[in-house]
Structures are given as C-alpha cells and as structure tokens.
Write a protein that holds these residues in place. Structure first.
Motif, PDB file in Angstrom:
ATOM      1  N   PRO A 188      16.838 -15.551 -21.204  1.00 51.58           N
ATOM      2  CA  PRO A 188      15.372 -15.660 -21.296  1.00 51.58           C
ATOM      3  C   PRO A 188      14.763 -14.283 -21.593  1.00 51.58           C
ATOM      4  N   GLY A 189      13.572 -14.275 -22.191  1.00 52.21           N
ATOM      5  CA  GLY A 189      12.923 -13.042 -22.620  1.00 52.21           C
ATOM      6  C   GLY A 189      12.827 -11.968 -21.557  1.00 52.21           C
ATOM      7  N   ALA A 190      12.404 -12.331 -20.349  1.00 51.62           N
ATOM      8  CA  ALA A 190      12.255 -11.342 -19.276  1.00 51.62           C
ATOM      9  C   ALA A 190      13.602 -10.713 -18.917  1.00 51.62           C
ATOM     10  N   GLU A 191      14.652 -11.521 -18.882  1.00 48.96           N
ATOM     11  CA  GLU A 191      15.984 -11.001 -18.572  1.00 48.96           C
ATOM     12  C   GLU A 191      16.468 -10.066 -19.680  1.00 48.96           C
ATOM     13  N   ARG A 192      16.220 -10.456 -20.927  1.00 50.72           N
ATOM     14  CA  ARG A 192      16.621  -9.606 -22.062  1.00 50.72           C
ATOM     15  C   ARG A 192      15.908  -8.257 -21.981  1.00 50.72           C
ATOM     16  N   THR A 193      14.609  -8.273 -21.673  1.00 45.89           N
ATOM     17  CA  THR A 193      13.834  -7.032 -21.567  1.00 45.89           C
ATOM     18  C   THR A 193      14.405  -6.159 -20.451  1.00 45.89           C
ATOM     19  N   ARG A 194      14.707  -6.775 -19.314  1.00 43.92           N
ATOM     20  CA  ARG A 194      15.290  -6.044 -18.186  1.00 43.92           C
ATOM     21  C   ARG A 194      16.622  -5.399 -18.573  1.00 43.92           C
TER      22      ARG A 194
END
Length: 164
Positions: free
Chosen positions: A25-31
């Motif tokens: 998911p986007g938030a995990e990728r950003t992290r």
C-alpha cells in the motif's frame, strides 16, 4: 490475433497476484523509501523459434521465503525438517501449486490458492516454461517462454487431436 486472449489471461493473472501479494500500500511504500505508487512492467519478445517470451515485473515486496516455508508447514504440505531443507528455487515453486496461498485470510481477491497455479498449468499445457526471480523488499519478476508450435495450436483452437 487469436493468441491475444491467452496472453491477456496470463498477464491478467500475474497482475492480480502482484496487486494482492506484491505491491505494498502507498503509505507502506513511502515508509520504505519507495514511490507511493507501485510499478508494474510487462513485455513480450519473440524467441528464435518463433515462440514468445512474456516478462512481468513489479517493484513490490518480493517473495518472502520464510513466509513460504511457514505457510507450507501450516497448510500441512510438509514437515519442518523438509521445509528447512528446501532451496530458494524449491520454495518459490510452492507459489505455483494448486491451493497454496500466503494470504492471511480469504476474500474476493486472495486466499483461495487459485491464481499462479492456473498460470503454471497453462504454460505447462502449452509446452512452455515459467520462471520467477525475486529480490526481497524490491521486486518480483516472472518470465514465461511459450514455443511457437504451442502458440499455433492455441490460435487454431487447441491440439489437433482435440478438434477431430
């Protein structure tokens, strides 16, 4: 081109698998320091024999070999000693077995153990080969090689014996 549905089906199943299991998911990728939107690349190349090579790659989480090992034991596919003795290539082969899934639960998109086994069965039926390479945390890539004779049969509606 009558082969188009076959190729679309193979790529479609690989894409579904990537969206459910591969891309974070986007938030995990950003992290993780990745762009928030995952990337899928696919291509088709012509082989010397007139066959095709399909490639499909995502920049997701890769295949977690320890998770494959745990799921194989949880599902009763093998005991701990056998699972511990498997080489990476053997472990990755589990993803092509009917009924095998690493999904935590069952929903409309995952957990049924139906998906990559269909891809592998189709490729095998056509006399082709499928391979997978994965870099944990970075990517998974599938390569499918389909011989020309199988493509001609698929375009004509199946093997000659089946049409008689």
């Amino acid at each position: 081109d009558p082969r188009k549905p076959l190729i679309e089906d193979l790529f479609g199943q690989l894409a579904r698998n990537s969206l459910v299991h591969g891309l974070e998911p986007g938030a995990e990728r950003t992290r993780l320091g990745k762009p928030p939107v995952g990337e899928i690349r696919y291509g088709i190349g012509r082989l010397e024999d007139g066959g095709l090579e399909l490639s499909f790659r995502d920049d997701g989480r890769g295949i977690d070999l320890d998770k494959l090992r745990r799921r194989a034991i949880e599902m009763g596919r093998m005991d701990r000693a056998t699972a511990a003795s498997l080489q990476p290539k053997q472990l990755m082969g589990l993803i092509f077995q009917p009924g095998f899934s690493t999904a935590e639960g069952v929903d409309d998109h995952a957990g049924h153990g139906v998906g990559l086994d269909i891809v592998a069965e189709t490729v095998k039926r056509l006399g082709g080969r499928i391979g997978v390479q994965s870099i944990p945390g970075q990517s998974t890539q599938f390569r499918i090689r389909l011989p020309a004779v199988a493509l001609a049969e698929a375009a004509a509606g199946g093997p000659q014996e089946a049409r008689r």
